[in-house]
Design a protein around this motif. Structure first.
Motif, PDB file in Angstrom:
ATOM      1  N   SER A   1       0.983  -1.242  -0.144  1.00 45.56           N
ATOM      2  CA  SER A   1       0.153   0.100  -0.059  1.00 45.56           C
ATOM      3  C   SER A   1       0.911   1.269  -0.084  1.00 45.56           C
ATOM      4  CB  SER A   1      -1.083   0.097   0.894  1.00 45.56           C
ATOM      5  OG  SER A   1      -0.620   0.523   2.236  1.00 45.56           O
ATOM      6  N   LEU A   2       1.876   1.099   0.664  1.00 52.30           N
ATOM      7  CA  LEU A   2       2.992   2.374   0.666  1.00 52.30           C
ATOM      8  C   LEU A   2       3.415   2.650  -0.759  1.00 52.30           C
ATOM      9  CD1 LEU A   2       4.707   4.492   1.711  1.00 52.30           C
ATOM     10  CD2 LEU A   2       6.598   2.885   2.431  1.00 52.30           C
ATOM     11  N   PHE A   3       3.898   1.513  -1.486  1.00 47.83           N
ATOM     12  CA  PHE A   3       4.333   1.698  -2.762  1.00 47.83           C
ATOM     13  C   PHE A   3       3.197   2.107  -3.798  1.00 47.83           C
ATOM     14  CE2 PHE A   3       5.847   0.030  -6.913  1.00 47.83           C
ATOM     15  CZ  PHE A   3       7.131   0.691  -6.832  1.00 47.83           C
ATOM     16  N   SER A   4       1.999   1.995  -3.494  1.00 47.07           N
ATOM     17  CA  SER A   4       0.886   2.345  -4.336  1.00 47.07           C
ATOM     18  C   SER A   4       0.636   3.600  -4.186  1.00 47.07           C
ATOM     19  CB  SER A   4      -0.409   1.432  -4.165  1.00 47.07           C
ATOM     20  OG  SER A   4      -0.143   0.108  -4.442  1.00 47.07           O
ATOM     21  N   GLU A   5       0.860   4.261  -3.036  1.00 45.85           N
ATOM     22  CA  GLU A   5       0.625   5.511  -2.761  1.00 45.85           C
ATOM     23  C   GLU A   5       1.812   6.435  -3.389  1.00 45.85           C
ATOM     24  OE1 GLU A   5      -0.946   4.760   1.675  1.00 45.85           O
ATOM     25  OE2 GLU A   5       0.698   6.376   1.676  1.00 45.85           O
ATOM     26  N   VAL A   6       3.083   5.833  -3.272  1.00 45.10           N
ATOM     27  CA  VAL A   6       4.166   6.564  -4.026  1.00 45.10           C
ATOM     28  C   VAL A   6       3.841   6.656  -5.442  1.00 45.10           C
ATOM     29  CG1 VAL A   6       6.789   6.362  -4.277  1.00 45.10           C
ATOM     30  CG2 VAL A   6       5.895   5.828  -2.119  1.00 45.10           C
ATOM     31  N   LEU A   7       3.434   5.682  -5.877  1.00 45.63           N
ATOM     32  CA  LEU A   7       3.221   5.571  -7.543  1.00 45.63           C
ATOM     33  C   LEU A   7       2.213   6.589  -7.737  1.00 45.63           C
ATOM     34  CD1 LEU A   7       3.128   1.805  -8.472  1.00 45.63           C
ATOM     35  CD2 LEU A   7       5.123   3.331  -8.759  1.00 45.63           C
ATOM     36  N   ASN A   8       1.181   6.477  -7.072  1.00 43.91           N
ATOM     37  CA  ASN A   8       0.216   7.727  -7.526  1.00 43.91           C
ATOM     38  C   ASN A   8       0.580   9.184  -7.205  1.00 43.91           C
ATOM     39  OD1 ASN A   8      -1.792   5.824  -8.034  1.00 43.91           O
ATOM     40  ND2 ASN A   8      -2.546   5.705  -6.070  1.00 43.91           N
ATOM     41  N   MET A   9       1.528   9.403  -6.130  1.00 44.38           N
ATOM     42  CA  MET A   9       1.851  10.633  -5.919  1.00 44.38           C
ATOM     43  C   MET A   9       2.885  10.968  -6.870  1.00 44.38           C
ATOM     44  SD  MET A   9       2.039  11.028  -1.756  1.00 44.38           S
ATOM     45  CE  MET A   9       0.998  11.106  -0.619  1.00 44.38           C
ATOM     46  N   VAL A  10       3.857  10.043  -7.174  1.00 45.58           N
ATOM     47  CA  VAL A  10       4.845  10.417  -8.078  1.00 45.58           C
ATOM     48  C   VAL A  10       4.033  10.706  -9.471  1.00 45.58           C
ATOM     49  CG1 VAL A  10       6.814   9.532  -9.473  1.00 45.58           C
ATOM     50  CG2 VAL A  10       6.657   9.264  -7.316  1.00 45.58           C
ATOM     51  N   ASN A  11       3.181  10.085 -10.124  1.00 43.56           N
ATOM     52  CA  ASN A  11       2.391  10.208 -11.233  1.00 43.56           C
ATOM     53  C   ASN A  11       1.603  11.662 -11.280  1.00 43.56           C
ATOM     54  OD1 ASN A  11       2.560   8.640 -13.364  1.00 43.56           O
ATOM     55  ND2 ASN A  11       0.936   7.173 -12.498  1.00 43.56           N
ATOM     56  N   ASP A  12       1.010  11.850 -10.044  1.00 42.53           N
ATOM     57  CA  ASP A  12       0.184  13.238 -10.005  1.00 42.53           C
ATOM     58  C   ASP A  12       1.120  14.454  -9.969  1.00 42.53           C
ATOM     59  OD1 ASP A  12      -1.806  11.560 -10.240  1.00 42.53           O
ATOM     60  OD2 ASP A  12      -2.414  11.910  -8.071  1.00 42.53           O
ATOM     61  N   GLU A  13       2.383  14.260  -9.127  1.00 48.55           N
ATOM     62  CA  GLU A  13       2.886  15.568  -8.823  1.00 48.55           C
ATOM     63  C   GLU A  13       4.266  15.688  -9.128  1.00 48.55           C
ATOM     64  OE1 GLU A  13       2.859  15.626  -4.421  1.00 48.55           O
ATOM     65  OE2 GLU A  13       0.953  14.489  -4.261  1.00 48.55           O
ATOM     66  N   VAL A  14       4.849  14.790  -9.702  1.00 55.72           N
ATOM     67  CA  VAL A  14       6.376  15.193  -9.846  1.00 55.72           C
ATOM     68  C   VAL A  14       6.524  15.369 -11.404  1.00 55.72           C
ATOM     69  CG1 VAL A  14       8.757  14.037  -9.930  1.00 55.72           C
ATOM     70  CG2 VAL A  14       7.109  13.326  -7.888  1.00 55.72           C
ATOM     71  N   ARG A  15       7.119  16.622 -11.586  1.00 59.22           N
ATOM     72  CA  ARG A  15       7.250  16.737 -12.977  1.00 59.22           C
ATOM     73  C   ARG A  15       9.196  16.965 -12.905  1.00 59.22           C
ATOM     74  NH1 ARG A  15       3.532  15.106 -13.305  1.00 59.22           N
ATOM     75  NH2 ARG A  15       1.302  16.098 -13.188  1.00 59.22           N
ATOM     76  N   GLY A  16       9.745  16.807 -14.296  1.00 52.90           N
ATOM     77  CA  GLY A  16      11.158  16.822 -14.341  1.00 52.90           C
ATOM     78  C   GLY A  16      11.455  15.419 -14.467  1.00 52.90           C
TER      79      GLY A  16
END
Ligand code: PGA
Length: 255
Positions: free
Chosen positions: A21-36
Motif C-alpha cells: 500500500s505504501l508503494f501504491s501511494e508513492v506511485l500515485n503521488m509521483v504520477n500526479d505531482e512529480v514533474r522533471g
C-alpha cells in the motif's frame, strides 16, 4: 548529463500488505505531482521486490531495487539471494555496501567488490554506499577512508562497467540519527569523490557519475542538499517510509 535520482531504502520495515500500500501511494503521488526528469527507485525488503516491480511496470519513472545481493550466482547459501534472482524478480538496482551491512554483517570492501561484479554481470545496477563513522571523521581520516572504499570496492571496474553504478555518500553518523551533514560538508565529500573518479577514469566519466547523499535527508533539508553542485539526489531511509515525505523529497529538485 548525469541522472538525478531519489532512492528509498525501506530497510527491514513494513509487512507485506503495508509495503504494497505504501508503494501504491508513492506511485500515485509521483504520477500526479512529480514533474522533471529525476528517477525514483524504491528498495523494499527482497520479499516484496517481485510484487512492487509488477506494480511499477505501469509507471516507467519508478523502478525497484533490492537492499543486498550475494556474490555467487547460485548454490548452497541458505538464506541468501543472488543477483540473477533479484534481476529475474524485476529489480533494476541493488544497494551494496550500506553501512549497516558493513557493520552488522561484516561486509568488507573486498566482498563488496565481488558483489558489485555479480550485480553487473546480471545487469543489475549497484547503488554503492560509502561513508565514514564519526570517529573516523574526528580522527580526520575520512578522506583516506572514502578513497580506500572506492579503490577496493569499485575501482577495479572498467570505465564501461563503472558507468553503470550509482554512488551514495552516507556518513554513518548521519544515518537514522536526525543529524544531517550540512550541505557544505556533504558537497565537500561529493566533490572529493568526483575528483577521485576523474583521476581514475577521466573527467567525462566523473561528470556522468550520479552521487547520492544519504543520512537523515528529509523534506526540509532536501532542496538545499540537492542544489549543491556535486549532489545528484538522495538515498532516503526513514523518510521513504512516508509517501508524503518521500514524494516531497523527490520534488525538492524542482525548487
Ligand atoms: P536515514 O537512512 O535517511 O534514515 O538516515 C539513510 C540510509 O540508511 O540509507
Amino acid at each position: 548529463m548525469r541522472k538525478k535520482i531519489v532512492a528509498g531504502n525501506w530497510k527491514m520495515n513494513l509487512d507485506y500488505t503495508a509495503g504494497l500500500s505504501l508503494f501504491s501511494e508513492v506511485l500515485n503521488m509521483v504520477n500526479d505531482e512529480v514533474r522533471g526528469d529525476q528517477e525514483v527507485i524504491v528498495c523494499p525488503p527482497s520479499l516484496f521486490v517481485y510484487s512492487l516491480a509488477q506494480l511499477a511496470k505501469q509507471n516507467s519513472r519508478v523502478s525497484v531495487g533490492a537492499q543486498n545481493g550475494h556474490q555467487a550466482d547460485s548454490g548452497a547459501y541458505t538464506g541468501e539471494i543472488s543477483a540473477s534472482q533479484i534481476k529475474s524478480a524485476g529489480a533494476e538496482y541493488v544497494i551494496l555496501g550500506h553501512s549497516e551491512r558493513r557493520q552488522y554483517f561484516a561486509e568488507t570492501n573486498q566482498l563488496l567488490a565481488e558483489k558489485t561484479n555479480a550485480a553487473l554481470k546480471n545487469d543489475l545496477k549497484p547503488i554503492f554506499c560509502i561513508g565514514e563513522t564519526l570517529d573516523e571523521r574526528n580522527q580526520n581520516i575520512h578522506f583516506q577512508l572514502i578513497k580506500t572504499q572506492l579503490e577496493e570496492g569499485v575501482f577495479h571496474l572498467s570505465a564501461e562497467e563503472f558507468a553503470k553504478i550509482v554512488l551514495a555518500y552516507e556518513p554513518v553518523w548521519a544515518i537514522g540519527t536526525g543529524v544531517t551533514a550540512s550541505p557544505e560538508q556533504a558537497q565537500e565529500i561529493h566533490a572529493f569523490i568526483r575528483s577521485e573518479i576523474a583521476a581514475k577514469y577521466g573527467a567525462e566519466v566523473a561528470q556522468n557519475t550520479t552521487i547520492l547523499y544519504g543520512g537523515s535527508c528529509n523534506p526540509k533539508n532536501a532542496a538545499e542538499l540537492f542544489s549543491q553542485a556535486d549532489i545528484d539526489g538522495g538515498l532516503i531511509g526513514g523518510a521513504s517510509l512516508k509517501s508524503r515525505d518521500f514524494t516531497d523529497i523527490i520534488k525538492a529538485f524542482n525548487k
